[in-house]
Write a protein that holds these residues in place. Structure first.
Motif, PDB file in Angstrom:
ATOM      1  N   MET A   2      42.055  19.636  31.372  1.00  0.00           N
ATOM      2  CA  MET A   2      42.790  18.514  31.860  1.00  0.00           C
ATOM      3  C   MET A   2      43.666  19.136  33.190  1.00  0.00           C
ATOM      4  SD  MET A   2      44.944  15.940  29.306  1.00  0.00           S
ATOM      5  CE  MET A   2      43.319  15.838  28.380  1.00  0.00           C
ATOM      6  N   SER A   3      44.612  20.144  32.892  1.00  0.00           N
ATOM      7  CA  SER A   3      45.395  20.813  33.902  1.00  0.00           C
ATOM      8  C   SER A   3      44.513  21.434  34.648  1.00  0.00           C
ATOM      9  CB  SER A   3      46.526  21.431  33.345  1.00  0.00           C
ATOM     10  OG  SER A   3      46.055  22.537  32.356  1.00  0.00           O
ATOM     11  N   ASP A   4      44.953  22.046  35.742  1.00  0.00           N
ATOM     12  CA  ASP A   4      44.239  22.882  36.764  1.00  0.00           C
ATOM     13  C   ASP A   4      44.444  24.231  36.523  1.00  0.00           C
ATOM     14  OD1 ASP A   4      43.596  20.374  38.312  1.00  0.00           O
ATOM     15  OD2 ASP A   4      45.442  20.518  39.589  1.00  0.00           O
ATOM     16  N   HIS A   5      43.562  24.754  35.774  1.00  0.00           N
ATOM     17  CA  HIS A   5      43.542  26.419  35.264  1.00  0.00           C
ATOM     18  C   HIS A   5      43.528  27.237  36.466  1.00  0.00           C
ATOM     19  CE1 HIS A   5      43.243  24.759  31.259  1.00  0.00           C
ATOM     20  NE2 HIS A   5      42.240  24.384  31.383  1.00  0.00           N
ATOM     21  N   VAL A   6      44.080  28.297  36.075  1.00  0.00           N
ATOM     22  CA  VAL A   6      43.997  29.333  37.130  1.00  0.00           C
ATOM     23  C   VAL A   6      43.396  30.422  36.173  1.00  0.00           C
ATOM     24  CG1 VAL A   6      45.304  31.210  38.322  1.00  0.00           C
ATOM     25  CG2 VAL A   6      45.933  28.913  38.296  1.00  0.00           C
ATOM     26  N   TYR A   7      42.567  31.501  36.830  1.00  0.00           N
ATOM     27  CA  TYR A   7      41.762  32.597  36.176  1.00  0.00           C
ATOM     28  C   TYR A   7      42.146  33.780  36.802  1.00  0.00           C
ATOM     29  CZ  TYR A   7      39.026  28.614  34.523  1.00  0.00           C
ATOM     30  OH  TYR A   7      38.550  27.229  33.872  1.00  0.00           O
ATOM     31  N   THR A  32      44.914  41.954  43.350  1.00  0.00           N
ATOM     32  CA  THR A  32      44.416  41.226  42.261  1.00  0.00           C
ATOM     33  C   THR A  32      43.621  40.195  42.707  1.00  0.00           C
ATOM     34  OG1 THR A  32      45.084  40.694  40.001  1.00  0.00           O
ATOM     35  CG2 THR A  32      46.429  39.963  41.822  1.00  0.00           C
ATOM     36  N   GLU A  33      42.554  39.683  41.781  1.00  0.00           N
ATOM     37  CA  GLU A  33      41.735  38.777  42.086  1.00  0.00           C
ATOM     38  C   GLU A  33      42.043  37.470  41.402  1.00  0.00           C
ATOM     39  OE1 GLU A  33      37.750  39.756  42.655  1.00  0.00           O
ATOM     40  OE2 GLU A  33      36.984  38.164  43.542  1.00  0.00           O
ATOM     41  N   ILE A  34      42.321  36.246  41.744  1.00  0.00           N
ATOM     42  CA  ILE A  34      42.260  35.225  40.999  1.00  0.00           C
ATOM     43  C   ILE A  34      41.548  34.183  41.370  1.00  0.00           C
ATOM     44  CG2 ILE A  34      44.653  35.851  40.335  1.00  0.00           C
ATOM     45  CD1 ILE A  34      45.815  34.012  42.424  1.00  0.00           C
ATOM     46  N   VAL A  35      41.245  32.826  40.472  1.00  0.00           N
ATOM     47  CA  VAL A  35      40.583  31.943  41.146  1.00  0.00           C
ATOM     48  C   VAL A  35      41.685  30.546  40.687  1.00  0.00           C
ATOM     49  CG1 VAL A  35      38.923  30.198  40.824  1.00  0.00           C
ATOM     50  CG2 VAL A  35      38.291  32.751  40.378  1.00  0.00           C
ATOM     51  N   GLY A  36      42.069  29.924  41.604  1.00  0.00           N
ATOM     52  CA  GLY A  36      42.885  28.720  41.743  1.00  0.00           C
ATOM     53  C   GLY A  36      42.113  27.419  41.511  1.00  0.00           C
ATOM     54  N   SER A  37      42.416  26.476  40.962  1.00  0.00           N
ATOM     55  CA  SER A  37      41.832  25.385  40.761  1.00  0.00           C
ATOM     56  C   SER A  37      42.604  24.065  41.190  1.00  0.00           C
ATOM     57  CB  SER A  37      40.900  25.064  39.564  1.00  0.00           C
ATOM     58  OG  SER A  37      41.661  25.030  38.302  1.00  0.00           O
ATOM     59  N   ALA A  54      44.207  23.967  45.777  1.00  0.00           N
ATOM     60  CA  ALA A  54      43.749  24.992  44.702  1.00  0.00           C
ATOM     61  C   ALA A  54      44.369  26.302  45.150  1.00  0.00           C
ATOM     62  CB  ALA A  54      42.180  25.189  44.825  1.00  0.00           C
ATOM     63  N   ILE A  55      44.359  26.891  46.463  1.00  0.00           N
ATOM     64  CA  ILE A  55      44.917  27.932  46.920  1.00  0.00           C
ATOM     65  C   ILE A  55      46.539  27.967  46.297  1.00  0.00           C
ATOM     66  CG2 ILE A  55      45.795  29.289  48.863  1.00  0.00           C
ATOM     67  CD1 ILE A  55      43.320  28.016  50.332  1.00  0.00           C
ATOM     68  N   ARG A  56      47.271  27.090  46.661  1.00  0.00           N
ATOM     69  CA  ARG A  56      48.673  26.721  46.049  1.00  0.00           C
ATOM     70  C   ARG A  56      48.864  26.814  44.786  1.00  0.00           C
ATOM     71  NH1 ARG A  56      49.259  22.750  50.163  1.00  0.00           N
ATOM     72  NH2 ARG A  56      48.669  21.299  48.603  1.00  0.00           N
ATOM     73  N   ASN A  57      47.987  26.434  43.759  1.00  0.00           N
ATOM     74  CA  ASN A  57      48.064  26.484  42.409  1.00  0.00           C
ATOM     75  C   ASN A  57      47.871  28.136  41.899  1.00  0.00           C
ATOM     76  OD1 ASN A  57      48.481  23.608  42.086  1.00  0.00           O
ATOM     77  ND2 ASN A  57      46.498  23.270  41.421  1.00  0.00           N
ATOM     78  N   GLY A  58      46.812  28.648  42.797  1.00  0.00           N
ATOM     79  CA  GLY A  58      46.620  29.907  42.346  1.00  0.00           C
ATOM     80  C   GLY A  58      47.745  30.948  42.670  1.00  0.00           C
ATOM     81  N   LYS A  74      34.874  17.453  40.492  1.00  0.00           N
ATOM     82  CA  LYS A  74      36.061  17.209  39.314  1.00  0.00           C
ATOM     83  C   LYS A  74      37.089  18.341  39.697  1.00  0.00           C
ATOM     84  CE  LYS A  74      36.740  16.088  35.076  1.00  0.00           C
ATOM     85  NZ  LYS A  74      37.111  14.809  34.629  1.00  0.00           N
ATOM     86  N   HIS A  75      36.636  19.514  40.038  1.00  0.00           N
ATOM     87  CA  HIS A  75      37.676  20.552  40.520  1.00  0.00           C
ATOM     88  C   HIS A  75      37.358  21.347  41.615  1.00  0.00           C
ATOM     89  CE1 HIS A  75      39.165  20.039  36.371  1.00  0.00           C
ATOM     90  NE2 HIS A  75      40.267  20.407  36.726  1.00  0.00           N
ATOM     91  N   TYR A  76      38.152  21.658  42.578  1.00  0.00           N
ATOM     92  CA  TYR A  76      37.773  22.540  43.693  1.00  0.00           C
ATOM     93  C   TYR A  76      38.330  23.956  43.060  1.00  0.00           C
ATOM     94  CZ  TYR A  76      37.855  18.913  47.295  1.00  0.00           C
ATOM     95  OH  TYR A  76      37.605  17.645  47.771  1.00  0.00           O
ATOM     96  N   GLN A  77      37.347  25.062  43.355  1.00  0.00           N
ATOM     97  CA  GLN A  77      37.880  26.203  42.817  1.00  0.00           C
ATOM     98  C   GLN A  77      37.817  27.308  44.127  1.00  0.00           C
ATOM     99  OE1 GLN A  77      34.504  26.217  40.235  1.00  0.00           O
ATOM    100  NE2 GLN A  77      35.744  25.783  38.415  1.00  0.00           N
ATOM    101  N   VAL A  78      38.883  27.890  44.090  1.00  0.00           N
ATOM    102  CA  VAL A  78      39.156  28.820  45.432  1.00  0.00           C
ATOM    103  C   VAL A  78      39.281  30.385  44.893  1.00  0.00           C
ATOM    104  CG1 VAL A  78      40.484  29.601  47.283  1.00  0.00           C
ATOM    105  CG2 VAL A  78      39.719  26.910  46.924  1.00  0.00           C
ATOM    106  N   CYS A  79      38.254  31.142  44.919  1.00  0.00           N
ATOM    107  CA  CYS A  79      38.384  32.718  44.481  1.00  0.00           C
ATOM    108  C   CYS A  79      39.422  33.423  45.544  1.00  0.00           C
ATOM    109  CB  CYS A  79      37.267  33.142  44.356  1.00  0.00           C
ATOM    110  SG  CYS A  79      35.857  32.334  43.427  1.00  0.00           S
TER     111      CYS A  79
END
Lengths: 69, 69, 69, 69, 69, 69, 69, 69, 69, 69, 69, 69
Positions: free
Chosen positions: C1-6, L9-14, L22-26, L55-60
């Protein structure tokens, strides 16, 4: 004899068993709709994890097949 | 103790069985003519298809071995 | 639901048996300290050779896991 | 029938004429000392310039050949 | 005027003559079944060797074509 | 004058001192068995760590040399 | 004798004839404004298609030239 | 304060001494004609060999500089 | 439950507005003819310039979709 | 004896002196908090320029260390 | 009509607002000094962080322009 | 003043909204647990599709931060 032309399609095979099985599953599915399959090359091996275990191996691969003249 | 130098050679092992067997076949053949084999690294996994099935897995790999001082 | 971060961490699993076992060993070890493991992707397959035989398969891979919100 | 192993060697062919001729010159030279040549793949096309003209085309390529069983 | 969308397909053209001819053969074959071809880009130049000579030049390339709106 | 052909071999030089020394050690060793060395290009710089210190710098490099006509 | 410094510029040569001609056209144009051209290296071969035929071969390349001391 | 724009130029510095000196020679030469140099990044380390020794280290690098507003 | 196979197709979406809109336009067009779209990944962002302004953003991307079992 | 698992962390070491010193500074800092450091590999060499001179060499590198069983 | 030659220059546009704005700022600045701008392609998207927020988006891109005949 | 060391460190923002979000969320999530964030660089832009829509943009992305001395 003649100068053949090939087309390359990209698929992702998956398997809960192994990398080799994921490759085979991908090739098997491609063979259902494409004739004259000639080669494959793996471009990425990845997988899905669930509860700390490998749920699926996923193998991205290019598959080349000869076009009819 | 001394500063070793290594040479890297590139081979392609093949097998009708599996990716692992193709790697082992390549290493076995290299070991027939090269001493002091030290490491390998896979650069490509591909294969030959015939009648919609995998005829041969082919694994390109670099094999490093220590040169005598 | 929310915008997850991995987060993505990089590990090297090893095995004297096979490429698949090296992947599984790496994932098993990661699962001991990390929760919510979600995917892995192989970045390199290599190995250590001794006496002309494969002593260890070594698989470098990235492992992604979901951070708590 | 059996599981062949191939070796890959890297050469640079050159020609004052054309890219194709540089490839052919490289292959011709390799064929003087290697048997069972099977394939080549170009890894780089470059060249040497003199007085504002192309003096030599230089084509880096990998050449694969089948090792005797 | 409108915001076009293109599809990219991957083919391998071959020729016993030259790299240029392999590109042309690939494009010619693609033009038999695809309309609105717009561009190509070469991703690999390789070839098949037999008796120490180039039997076929093989050029892998991506071909882009405009989809109808 | 004529259209030279070069061969490229891949080596790994090592040194406990520095990156430059690892390159020189590699070139020195190659020069013991190969004539007409012409250029080198570094493909990777890595090293071995022990007790939190650099034990060896290891430089992978390609070395090109001119083949006799 | 002295330690030269080179500059590398990137150009795209085009030709309706062939890949080789596109390279030559690019080099010829660079030679109109730059002195001491020393080498080129091809970074991409692509082209423009019209009515199912190759309208222009386009070769992206880097061109290096020696700077005056 | 304002949104700066930078230009990136590619140069090759050389030195008979070391990799570091080749980098410095390249930067020094760039500084003769360009203002506001901001960063560099090495894209390749190579060199010229003569009589089995390193004649010149050659370092390809990109150099970024801020454009005036 | 079963081991799915996916196909990956490559498209280029364009927009005079923004990178995001070019991605959306590409996905929208793909959705007109393909079912079970599952993911996309951007391989290149480029664009066409006219009179010193961005006329079109063009985003090359791979789109994966699940094949029916 | 057992099948070890390694973790890879990425750091950037810097130095106003040289590339080698930047590598050493990065390794020294990593050794303050991580045990069982095993290898490093350089992924990029870059630096900061000020007043036309190299202010800092910056070396991005991956550092691998063995995890406790 | 004639066989055009293009030059490719590399710039970095920045913006505190967005990726798109960074691209536009870079193109706008290039258009101040270069005529016949024809295309751009993004090679890297990065940015500067300060106090845990994005201070500047920075987009590295290549810009191609047609040289006068 | 001193020679800083950074960790990457490597993250994926969505985000369901846009690539920029997505970048800002990460970055926002990283800033919750890491101090002295200094830069980010995007390594991949991808996304999840559902019912033919994004559904989701995902930025590594890699995020660099300065380690305390």
């Amino acid at each position: 004899m003649s100068d053949h032309v090939y087309r390359v399609t990209e698929i992702v095979g998956s398997s809960s068993e192994s990398v080799d099985a994921a490759i085979r599953n991908g090739v098997d599915r491609a063979a259902q709709t494409l004739r004259n399959l000639d080669w494959f090359e793996v471009s990425q091996v990845r997988g899905h994890l669930e509860d700390g275990r490998i749920k699926h191996y996923q193998v991205c691969m290019k598959v080349g097949f000869r076009l009819d003249d």
